[in-house]
Design an enzyme around this catalytic site. Sequence first.
Site, PDB file in Angstrom:
ATOM      1  CE  LYS A  87     -55.523 -57.603  15.869  1.00 26.02           C
ATOM      2  NZ  LYS A  87     -54.285 -58.065  15.209  1.00 26.02           N
ATOM      3  CD  GLU A 109     -54.825 -65.432  13.689  1.00 30.47           C
ATOM      4  OE1 GLU A 109     -55.444 -66.072  12.819  1.00 30.47           O
ATOM      5  OE2 GLU A 109     -54.491 -64.232  13.541  1.00 30.47           O
ATOM      6  CB  SER A 376     -54.251 -50.750  17.890  1.00 32.45           C
ATOM      7  OG  SER A 376     -53.836 -51.208  19.160  1.00 32.45           O
TER       8      SER A 376
HETATM    9  C1  LIG Z   1     -56.041 -53.707  20.212  1.00 28.73           C
HETATM   10  C2  LIG Z   1     -54.935 -54.485  19.581  1.00 28.73           C
HETATM   11  N1  LIG Z   1     -53.830 -53.851  19.167  1.00 28.73           N
HETATM   12  C3  LIG Z   1     -52.817 -54.513  18.602  1.00 28.73           C
HETATM   13  C4  LIG Z   1     -52.829 -55.880  18.454  1.00 28.73           C
HETATM   14  C5  LIG Z   1     -51.632 -56.547  17.877  1.00 28.73           C
HETATM   15  O1  LIG Z   1     -51.763 -56.950  16.561  1.00 28.73           O
HETATM   16  P1  LIG Z   1     -51.052 -56.182  15.370  1.00 28.73           P
HETATM   17  O2  LIG Z   1     -49.617 -56.032  15.728  1.00 28.73           O
HETATM   18  O3  LIG Z   1     -51.272 -57.074  14.213  1.00 28.73           O
HETATM   19  O4  LIG Z   1     -51.707 -54.869  15.198  1.00 28.73           O
HETATM   20  C6  LIG Z   1     -53.968 -56.590  18.860  1.00 28.73           C
HETATM   21  C7  LIG Z   1     -54.029 -58.045  18.679  1.00 28.73           C
HETATM   22  O5  LIG Z   1     -54.787 -58.754  19.234  1.00 28.73           O
HETATM   23  C8  LIG Z   1     -55.040 -55.877  19.436  1.00 28.73           C
HETATM   24  O6  LIG Z   1     -56.147 -56.504  19.845  1.00 28.73           O
END
Ligand SMILES: Cc1ncc(COP(=O)(O)O)c(C=O)c1O
Lengths: 396, 258
Positions: A87, A109, A376
């Site tokens: 993020k 958000e 992520s």
């Molecule tokens: C660690 C992590 N991965 C993935 C996501 C999902 O978001 P996005 O699909 O935009 O990557 C989030 C959202 O809060 C997150 O905190």
Amino acid sequence: MPESKGRFGRHGGQYIPETLMNAIIELEEAYNHYKDDPEFNKELTELLNDYAGRPSNLYFAKKMTKDLGGAKIYLKREDLNHTGSHKINNVLGQALLAKKMGKTRLIAETGAGQHGVATATAAALFGMECVVFMGKVDTERQALNVYRMKLLGADVVPVTSGTATLKDAVSECMREWTTRIDDTHYCLGSVMGPHPFPTIVRDFQAVISRESKAQVLEKEGRLPDYVLACCGGGSNAIGSFYHYIEEEGVNLIGCEAAGRGIDTFETAATINTGRIGIFHGMKSYFCQDEYGQIAPVYSISAGLDYPGIGPEHAMLHDSGRAQYVAVTDEEAVNAFEYLSKTEGIIPAIESAHAVAHAMKLAPTLPKDKIMIITISGRGDKDCAAIARYRGENINE
Amino acid sequence: MSNIAKAFENGKAFVPFITCGDPDLETTAKCVVEMQKAGAALIELGIPFSDPTAEGPVIMEASLRALEAGCTTDKVFEMVRKLRTEMGVTVPMVFMTYANVVFSYGIERFCQKASEAGIDGMILPDVPFEEKDEFDGICKNYGLDLISLIAPTSEERIAMIAKEASGFIYIVSSLGVTGVRSEITTDIPSIVASVRAASDTPCAIGFGISTPEQAQKMSQSADGVIVGSAIVKLVAQYGKDAPEHVGEYVKSMVDAIK
Ligand SMILES: Cc1ncc(COP(=O)(O)O)c(C=O)c1O
């Protein structure tokens, strides 16, 4: 019919109240100006490298590869970024842009709290005011992140309307933005919402695949066969896919949250269970009933617990360029524990959805195939909830 | 001239809004009858949407109660048909709802049914000028006016929007979402002047108006005044007994702007 702006095939667009149109146009103009500005890009690169700790590692998961006995697995370690997830890539870009636009206040958000923490962090760094809207349900399952945001100086507003989760937090941000536009930038956290957000967020997250492509070429001398990422709104997934979209041999797989299963009502798997609609500023796929009422979705993962998906993913699904699979809570929790024990890496429960699919797919592939899984985020924030899922109560 | 434009021909128009299906559609229908009796020039019928992002808490909660009570788009069409054929309602009526309610029903199918039931137009707050063609062409084919909105932030967009407006122009009085406000600070006369320079379409002002004094003041700069949250609040307060109270309230507002 003249096509409106920001289309991805038939998806995208700008379905927002007139009150916000000039703010959105101003944002688009500013972005178009700064995105190719050498000074802006230099500043952003410095922030990403010196502050957020990029580039993130592309790590060969040797034990996992051996254990699964198929494709060679690499992990793109977005969990190692400052604030613990991908993020921050988007937030540093948007906060810098907002600052150049003369904005002094960021609103955001958040679902899992990772985007909220990243926004609060950037606001602290740039000396901006910050208000984060978070579903009441999510403030409870992600209590640690609420504390982190407050510690960073942000106001956290629990949202009680609707299902009190991520979609309601987005709605509340839109309401707040229509109330106060002059000094406020809405720092949207995923590749969703009205144009230009899906493009801006994608461009700022594309650093993931820009790096991974160079890294895998260096380590393997060739491109990967598979790229996997979890998919809520879809920002880490589009960032992970972007520089491979033109490379036809690379299979792109987005992993959605099936919750208790796509044949139940307790699911958040948008592409697998939704249909085309218009919501939160965009045309895309949404979980909804026959009258277009947005469905109350569910996933153990607060970050994937959203009834829509970004318009570019909707297009990649329509064209067949990317594939979207559904992963249940149970599979994700197993993967959360598996990666922790096998590689000593505790992934975010969101990222564990991608790991779970890899655990199914990798053993079916020959050993000369290469797979990259985007991790992520890191899983510290999820430990209490996963313990609860397993029937254990720990005090955070 | 459309029925809607005609609603603005007899002096200042009072335009009440009601969320359909809160507490039930019978009550909504009775409220509409009372509104007509009290002198409403045009009535806005809100089809509830699960996530109304332009709405403040009052209308948002009413929408959720209506959905909870089983209100659907088809049932609203049926109520409108009854209002027209059995309950003697002749004032123009417009739907106010969100893009997805129309889009997911099928824009064509929605417009056909709305028109057959006796609806005169639609307000879609999440469809700005840039996205309107997808809806507007079909609306026109069925004789429905797609109402354009102008906000305090519209500035140089006003002329472009006003030029293509039909029915009436909805001037949003304040920043933010719907809801009762104690004070409206926007320079409405200057917005109306910009609209008038570009179009003859009548203008009505809405968002935040609740008292006869506010209505009186607002009506001086425009052709009509729209009130939503204050009425929806009355319905929330009185439930099935609301029609009488709504009628009295509408009468007081109609008198105030005469
Ligand atoms: C660690 C992590 N991965 C993935 C996501 C999902 O978001 P996005 O699909 O935009 O990557 C989030 C959202 O809060 C997150 O905190």
